[in-house]
Design a protein around this motif. Sequence first.
Motif, PDB file in Angstrom:
ATOM      1  N   HIS A  63       0.971  -1.255   0.014  1.00 40.89           N
ATOM      2  CA  HIS A  63      -0.231  -0.202  -0.076  1.00 40.89           C
ATOM      3  C   HIS A  63       0.764   1.363   0.031  1.00 40.89           C
ATOM      4  O   HIS A  63       1.987   1.456   0.903  1.00 40.89           O
ATOM      5  CB  HIS A  63      -0.901   0.206   1.495  1.00 40.89           C
ATOM      6  N   ASP A 118      -9.827   8.761   5.920  1.00 41.62           N
ATOM      7  CA  ASP A 118      -8.714   9.252   6.902  1.00 41.62           C
ATOM      8  C   ASP A 118      -7.811   9.867   6.084  1.00 41.62           C
ATOM      9  O   ASP A 118      -7.417  11.189   6.004  1.00 41.62           O
ATOM     10  CB  ASP A 118      -8.539   8.365   8.222  1.00 41.62           C
ATOM     11  N   ASP A 119      -7.059   9.561   5.069  1.00 40.73           N
ATOM     12  CA  ASP A 119      -6.326   9.630   4.435  1.00 40.73           C
ATOM     13  C   ASP A 119      -6.205  10.578   3.352  1.00 40.73           C
ATOM     14  O   ASP A 119      -5.582  11.141   2.991  1.00 40.73           O
ATOM     15  CB  ASP A 119      -5.135   8.499   4.039  1.00 40.73           C
ATOM     16  N   GLY A 160      -3.938   3.854  -3.306  1.00 38.94           N
ATOM     17  CA  GLY A 160      -3.971   4.432  -1.759  1.00 38.94           C
ATOM     18  C   GLY A 160      -5.657   4.347  -1.336  1.00 38.94           C
ATOM     19  O   GLY A 160      -5.769   5.016  -0.390  1.00 38.94           O
ATOM     20  N   LEU A 168      -5.484  14.290   2.920  1.00 36.52           N
ATOM     21  CA  LEU A 168      -4.674  15.140   1.764  1.00 36.52           C
ATOM     22  C   LEU A 168      -5.324  15.635   0.641  1.00 36.52           C
ATOM     23  O   LEU A 168      -5.291  16.368   0.559  1.00 36.52           O
ATOM     24  CB  LEU A 168      -4.148  13.110   1.290  1.00 36.52           C
ATOM     25  N   ARG A 191      -9.885   4.088   3.122  1.00 37.31           N
ATOM     26  CA  ARG A 191      -8.581   4.945   3.590  1.00 37.31           C
ATOM     27  C   ARG A 191      -9.253   6.679   3.542  1.00 37.31           C
ATOM     28  O   ARG A 191      -8.851   7.300   3.187  1.00 37.31           O
ATOM     29  CB  ARG A 191      -7.416   5.360   2.909  1.00 37.31           C
ATOM     30  N   ILE A 236       0.130   9.219  -1.383  1.00 38.26           N
ATOM     31  CA  ILE A 236      -0.274   8.952  -3.003  1.00 38.26           C
ATOM     32  C   ILE A 236      -0.802  10.211  -3.523  1.00 38.26           C
ATOM     33  O   ILE A 236      -1.006  11.245  -2.904  1.00 38.26           O
ATOM     34  CB  ILE A 236      -1.895   8.341  -1.823  1.00 38.26           C
ATOM     35  N   ARG A 238       0.265   7.463   3.235  1.00 31.86           N
ATOM     36  CA  ARG A 238      -0.055   8.789   3.649  1.00 31.86           C
ATOM     37  C   ARG A 238       0.180   9.462   1.698  1.00 31.86           C
ATOM     38  O   ARG A 238       0.214  10.354   1.707  1.00 31.86           O
ATOM     39  CB  ARG A 238      -1.035   9.084   4.552  1.00 31.86           C
ATOM     40  N   ASP A 239       1.218   9.816   2.593  1.00 37.34           N
ATOM     41  CA  ASP A 239       2.859  10.601   1.478  1.00 37.34           C
ATOM     42  C   ASP A 239       3.075  10.486   0.541  1.00 37.34           C
ATOM     43  O   ASP A 239       3.625  11.554  -0.549  1.00 37.34           O
ATOM     44  CB  ASP A 239       3.711  11.133   2.436  1.00 37.34           C
ATOM     45  N   GLN A 278      -7.207   0.156   1.603  1.00 39.61           N
ATOM     46  CA  GLN A 278      -6.621  -0.900   2.593  1.00 39.61           C
ATOM     47  C   GLN A 278      -7.163  -2.435   2.273  1.00 39.61           C
ATOM     48  O   GLN A 278      -8.141  -2.516   2.505  1.00 39.61           O
ATOM     49  CB  GLN A 278      -6.042  -0.272   3.689  1.00 39.61           C
TER      50      GLN A 278
END
Length: 123
Positions: A12, A89-90, A71, A94, A87, A18, A15-16, A74
């Motif tokens: 996966h 929250d991610d 992304g 972003l 995902r 995506i 976060r940074d 998950q």
Amino acid sequence: MTTATNPRVLDHPARDEIRLEDVLHALSDAVRLRIVSEMAREDAELSCSHFDLPVTKSTTTHHFRVLRESGVIQQIYRGTTKLNALRRDDLDALFPGLLDSVLAAAAAQSRRLGDPRPAATPS
């Protein structure tokens, strides 16, 4: 992206890692948008077999892989079951409002076209 050494651990993006264009590409397909809409509506981890999709099993696997690698979702194994989680929250951190806007637009389109399987409305 993390490198999986165990076949039961799937790659996966962090976060940074995506990217907006990957998320938009993943959400641009009707089948993948349907998967994401249902996941948003259910707001729970769902197995791949939960989804009743109009495509073959191998094509379903492809769609879940695109969503995972972009992304958007998950995937984790619990025993022999592969579970899928949005995902949110991610994505919200972003790209604030993107997921809700896409889901609202998909729901409006479903209503406009009289789709019997309406998309999720934003939470």
